[in-house]
Scaffold this motif. Structure first.
Motif, mmCIF file in Angstrom:
data_model
loop_
_atom_site.group_PDB
_atom_site.id
_atom_site.type_symbol
_atom_site.label_atom_id
_atom_site.label_comp_id
_atom_site.label_asym_id
_atom_site.label_seq_id
_atom_site.Cartn_x
_atom_site.Cartn_y
_atom_site.Cartn_z
ATOM 1 N N MET A 72 1.117 5.453 0.046
ATOM 2 C CA MET A 72 0.811 6.772 -0.544
ATOM 3 C C MET A 72 -0.482 6.865 -0.193
ATOM 4 S SD MET A 72 2.381 6.334 -4.489
ATOM 5 C CE MET A 72 1.775 4.792 -4.906
ATOM 6 N N HIS A 73 -0.912 8.122 0.526
ATOM 7 C CA HIS A 73 -2.214 8.479 0.863
ATOM 8 C C HIS A 73 -2.800 9.510 -0.131
ATOM 9 C CE1 HIS A 73 -1.448 6.780 4.848
ATOM 10 N NE2 HIS A 73 -0.311 6.820 4.479
ATOM 11 N N ASP A 162 -0.446 0.659 -0.357
ATOM 12 C CA ASP A 162 0.380 0.224 0.656
ATOM 13 C C ASP A 162 1.483 -1.096 -0.268
ATOM 14 O OD1 ASP A 162 1.809 -0.156 3.054
ATOM 15 O OD2 ASP A 162 0.088 -0.867 4.115
ATOM 16 N N TYR A 163 2.650 -0.961 0.121
ATOM 17 C CA TYR A 163 3.523 -2.229 -0.084
ATOM 18 C C TYR A 163 4.141 -2.507 1.232
ATOM 19 C CZ TYR A 163 7.572 -4.544 -1.864
ATOM 20 O OH TYR A 163 8.573 -5.476 -2.036
ATOM 21 N N ILE A 171 -3.219 -13.935 0.177
ATOM 22 C CA ILE A 171 -4.796 -13.925 0.105
ATOM 23 C C ILE A 171 -5.629 -12.653 0.921
ATOM 24 C CG2 ILE A 171 -6.898 -15.141 0.291
ATOM 25 C CD1 ILE A 171 -5.134 -16.485 -1.512
ATOM 26 N N VAL A 172 -5.224 -12.684 2.396
ATOM 27 C CA VAL A 172 -5.887 -11.758 3.150
ATOM 28 C C VAL A 172 -5.136 -10.221 3.035
ATOM 29 C CG1 VAL A 172 -6.430 -11.200 5.743
ATOM 30 C CG2 VAL A 172 -6.456 -13.362 4.687
ATOM 31 N N HIS A 173 -3.785 -10.169 3.000
ATOM 32 C CA HIS A 173 -3.081 -8.897 3.046
ATOM 33 C C HIS A 173 -1.995 -8.915 1.954
ATOM 34 C CE1 HIS A 173 -2.266 -5.341 5.927
ATOM 35 N NE2 HIS A 173 -1.278 -5.544 4.807
ATOM 36 N N PRO A 174 -2.660 -8.583 0.572
ATOM 37 C CA PRO A 174 -1.543 -8.935 -0.406
ATOM 38 C C PRO A 174 -0.247 -7.949 -0.281
ATOM 39 C CG PRO A 174 -3.573 -8.715 -1.355
ATOM 40 C CD PRO A 174 -3.911 -8.558 0.128
ATOM 41 N N LEU A 175 0.580 -7.966 -0.822
ATOM 42 C CA LEU A 175 1.951 -7.257 -0.490
ATOM 43 C C LEU A 175 1.726 -5.814 -0.956
ATOM 44 C CD1 LEU A 175 4.992 -6.794 -0.089
ATOM 45 C CD2 LEU A 175 5.514 -8.005 -2.340
ATOM 46 N N ASN A 176 1.192 -5.799 -2.187
ATOM 47 C CA ASN A 176 0.792 -4.653 -2.992
ATOM 48 C C ASN A 176 -0.857 -4.467 -3.014
ATOM 49 O OD1 ASN A 176 3.231 -3.492 -4.455
ATOM 50 N ND2 ASN A 176 3.277 -5.670 -4.843
ATOM 51 N N HIS A 177 -1.508 -3.433 -2.382
ATOM 52 C CA HIS A 177 -2.790 -3.294 -2.149
ATOM 53 C C HIS A 177 -3.299 -1.820 -1.959
ATOM 54 C CE1 HIS A 177 -1.592 -3.723 1.977
ATOM 55 N NE2 HIS A 177 -2.792 -2.560 2.311
ATOM 56 N N LYS A 194 1.220 -6.009 -8.879
ATOM 57 C CA LYS A 194 2.586 -5.588 -8.971
ATOM 58 C C LYS A 194 2.601 -4.161 -8.198
ATOM 59 C CE LYS A 194 1.619 -3.188 -13.300
ATOM 60 N NZ LYS A 194 2.083 -2.866 -14.673
ATOM 61 N N LYS A 195 3.800 -3.486 -7.909
ATOM 62 C CA LYS A 195 3.914 -2.458 -7.223
ATOM 63 C C LYS A 195 3.671 -1.369 -8.404
ATOM 64 C CE LYS A 195 7.681 -0.697 -4.381
ATOM 65 N NZ LYS A 195 8.982 -0.622 -3.687
ATOM 66 N N ILE A 196 3.272 -0.236 -7.687
ATOM 67 C CA ILE A 196 2.842 1.186 -8.308
ATOM 68 C C ILE A 196 3.499 2.141 -7.863
ATOM 69 C CG2 ILE A 196 0.485 0.039 -9.193
ATOM 70 C CD1 ILE A 196 -0.866 2.099 -7.091
ATOM 71 N N ASN A 197 3.659 3.154 -8.424
ATOM 72 C CA ASN A 197 4.246 4.690 -8.166
ATOM 73 C C ASN A 197 3.283 5.561 -8.016
ATOM 74 O OD1 ASN A 197 3.944 5.601 -10.785
ATOM 75 N ND2 ASN A 197 6.140 4.818 -11.507
ATOM 76 N N LYS A 198 3.750 6.835 -7.786
ATOM 77 C CA LYS A 198 2.675 7.928 -7.704
ATOM 78 C C LYS A 198 2.134 8.122 -8.817
ATOM 79 C CE LYS A 198 6.222 11.513 -7.810
ATOM 80 N NZ LYS A 198 7.598 10.546 -8.083
ATOM 81 N N ASP A 199 2.674 8.113 -9.928
ATOM 82 C CA ASP A 199 2.063 8.382 -11.365
ATOM 83 C C ASP A 199 0.943 7.165 -11.797
ATOM 84 O OD1 ASP A 199 3.837 10.647 -11.961
ATOM 85 O OD2 ASP A 199 5.415 9.345 -12.669
ATOM 86 N N ASP A 200 1.478 6.089 -11.361
ATOM 87 C CA ASP A 200 0.417 5.046 -11.447
ATOM 88 C C ASP A 200 -0.836 5.319 -10.790
ATOM 89 O OD1 ASP A 200 2.004 3.578 -13.219
ATOM 90 O OD2 ASP A 200 2.925 2.447 -11.269
ATOM 91 N N LEU A 201 -0.514 5.777 -9.402
ATOM 92 C CA LEU A 201 -1.999 5.956 -8.566
ATOM 93 C C LEU A 201 -2.658 6.986 -9.079
ATOM 94 C CD1 LEU A 201 -3.529 5.199 -6.082
ATOM 95 C CD2 LEU A 201 -2.044 6.773 -4.844
#
Length: 215
Positions: A72-73, A162-163, A171-177, A194-201
């Protein structure tokens, strides 16, 4: 609060959501404005088969979100937007960004020049483009130049969620960031648990909702 959400393919907005520099932001904005201004709201909401969800969210903050697959950008939406005659119309000050203005601006920014490094090159491209559209004088000439300078100077406020399964590192490149800024010399990551969606962002960025805390 105003919020408009629709789906679209990249080719319809004439640009990629891969943001590497300011001109990428500008081209994406212009392409999106050009597209949404050309269709009715019914047509805008009927394209459910396409793969990018675009959200224009205007409250105290004014942002546009591009949501695709696991990314999501979001950047500032630097214009005003109104619903008129069953269409969305975008304005700079009191002037509508009509098809002629967006076409001229798109042509200018599609030239491969360094806008922030060469004023002479930018002026030459601008003059030649306005000549091509027979708009060397009058309101279009003055208005397009003003909008061009405005786009080059506004603060995009770029953020990307990014997921990333392929390059994840705890540590360097977390799955969710979150990636803040687009320039390689400025960007940094904020890891999420944790993973987020567009509403979270949207909620994270909306100054009217409760603040989120780093732990």
């Amino acid at each position: 609060m105003k919020s408009y959400q629709f789906k679209v393919n990249e080719y319809l907005i004439g640009g990629s959501t891969a943001i590497r520099e300011k001109v990428d932001v500008i081209k994406l904005l212009i392409g999106t404005i050009k597209y949404i201004s050309s269709v009715t709201l019914d047509d805008l909401h009927s394209r459910l088969e396409n793969d990018i969800t675009v959200i224009i969210y205007v409250n105290k903050m004014s942002r546009i979100f591009y949501c695709q697959n696991e990314k999501m950008h979001t950047v500032q939406f630097p214009f005003s937007i109104l619903e008129e005659d069953k269409k969305l119309k975008v304005y700079y000050d009191k002037y509508e960004l009509d098809s002629k203005i967006t076409t001229i601006l798109a042509d200018i920014f599609n030239h491969q020049i360094e806008f922030n490094e060469s004023l002479e090159s930018m002026a030459e491209v601008y003059y030649n483009t306005m000549k091509e559209y027979e708009a060397e004088s009058g309101i279009y000439n003055e208005l397009c130049w003003e909008i061009l300078l405005y786009l080059l100077s506004f603060e995009p406020g770029y953020l990307r969620y990014d997921y990333d399964l392929e390059r994840q590192d705890p540590i360097v490149h977390p799955l969710n960031h979150l990636d803040v800024y687009y320039s390689g010399k400025n960007t940094f990551k904020i890891g999420l648990d944790k993973k987020i969606n567009k509403d979270d962002l949207i909620d994270i960025l909306d100054i009217n909702t409760n603040c989120k805390f780093l732990k």
